[in-house]
Scaffold this motif. Sequence first.
Motif, PDB file in Angstrom:
ATOM      1  N   ARG A   1     -10.067  42.777 -36.895  1.00 53.28           N
ATOM      2  CA  ARG A   1      -8.748  42.091 -35.881  1.00 53.28           C
ATOM      3  C   ARG A   1      -8.420  43.069 -35.598  1.00 53.28           C
ATOM      4  O   ARG A   1      -7.630  42.998 -34.413  1.00 53.28           O
ATOM      5  N   ARG A   2      -7.701  44.678 -36.358  1.00 54.24           N
ATOM      6  CA  ARG A   2      -6.656  45.210 -36.047  1.00 54.24           C
ATOM      7  C   ARG A   2      -6.790  46.584 -34.425  1.00 54.24           C
ATOM      8  O   ARG A   2      -5.878  46.328 -33.930  1.00 54.24           O
TER       9      ARG A   2
ATOM     10  N   LEU B   1      -6.468  43.910 -32.022  1.00 58.51           N
ATOM     11  CA  LEU B   1      -5.971  43.502 -30.939  1.00 58.51           C
ATOM     12  C   LEU B   1      -5.334  45.025 -30.683  1.00 58.51           C
ATOM     13  O   LEU B   1      -4.114  44.766 -29.565  1.00 58.51           O
ATOM     14  N   GLU B   2      -4.782  45.916 -31.287  1.00 62.60           N
ATOM     15  CA  GLU B   2      -4.579  47.045 -30.733  1.00 62.60           C
ATOM     16  C   GLU B   2      -5.230  47.444 -29.125  1.00 62.60           C
ATOM     17  O   GLU B   2      -4.545  48.027 -28.668  1.00 62.60           O
TER      18      GLU B   2
ATOM     19  N   THR C   1      -3.961  44.988 -26.896  1.00 68.16           N
ATOM     20  CA  THR C   1      -2.366  44.571 -26.915  1.00 68.16           C
ATOM     21  C   THR C   1      -1.910  46.308 -25.481  1.00 68.16           C
ATOM     22  O   THR C   1      -1.376  46.103 -25.136  1.00 68.16           O
TER      23      THR C   1
ATOM     24  N   ILE D   1      -7.548  35.716 -30.159  1.00 71.94           N
ATOM     25  CA  ILE D   1      -8.706  36.927 -31.009  1.00 71.94           C
ATOM     26  C   ILE D   1     -10.093  35.848 -31.733  1.00 71.94           C
ATOM     27  O   ILE D   1      -9.193  35.065 -32.311  1.00 71.94           O
TER      28      ILE D   1
ATOM     29  N   GLY E   1     -10.899  39.701 -28.296  1.00 65.40           N
ATOM     30  CA  GLY E   1      -9.728  39.283 -28.155  1.00 65.40           C
ATOM     31  C   GLY E   1      -9.906  39.095 -26.413  1.00 65.40           C
ATOM     32  O   GLY E   1     -10.088  39.394 -25.274  1.00 65.40           O
TER      33      GLY E   1
END
Length: 232
Positions: A46-47, A50-51, A54, A81, A99
């Motif tokens: 997930r991280r 997301l990064e 973004t 997400i 995402g």
Amino acid sequence: MTHEATPQPYGTPEVPRVAVCGEARIEVDPEIARIGITVSARGTDRRSALEDLTRRNTAVLDLIKGYGDPVEKLETGTFSITPELTRHGRGERVRAYHGRVTVTAELNDFTTLGELTTRLADLELTSVDGPWWALRPTSPAHGQARRQAVLEAVQRAREYAEALGANLSALVELADLGAENASPYPQAGGAMRTMAFSAAEDATAPPLDLEPQRQTVYAQVNARFTMTPPQL
């Protein structure tokens, strides 16, 4: 004590009434165009998804804002997400995370629009939809159509009266039935053009030459007049 006569909702032999409808339909060049941008990302956790999302979203926003005044509006829409589960095996195991974030931009310079669209399409996992052409609600074209509709109503009523050997004497009622332009954001098959591009590995592509679609503005009024007694 005297009372003024109450106006009747219908004509009389001495004061006949004529009711007509006036319409106008004009075509004008669009004033603004809107495009939709979708930024995507995929990661094994997930991280990381997301990064990446973004970072790509920031690149899109910075690019659009860099054009300054030609960009009248910039809005972020939906953000998501979503986990992708494995198709086989027991239990719920996450295979990857997807995402997505959507952005809309509204521009008043169509040369800038073509350049911006191409540059956005060159970004990583970024797709572009549109453009949707439109007029502003305050466009003078709306007033022009309304005036033409009123003039047509007067001309039509005058022709009816003259056909009876009479003349118009007064306006009794003018009812606005609405003046509106064609849908600013048409569905597929109309003015919408859809473009979906992935990141380009070569040199930046030349700006797209986008041909604006002319907008139809429509107005309609109902009018009632009194006229002199006809010569029957």
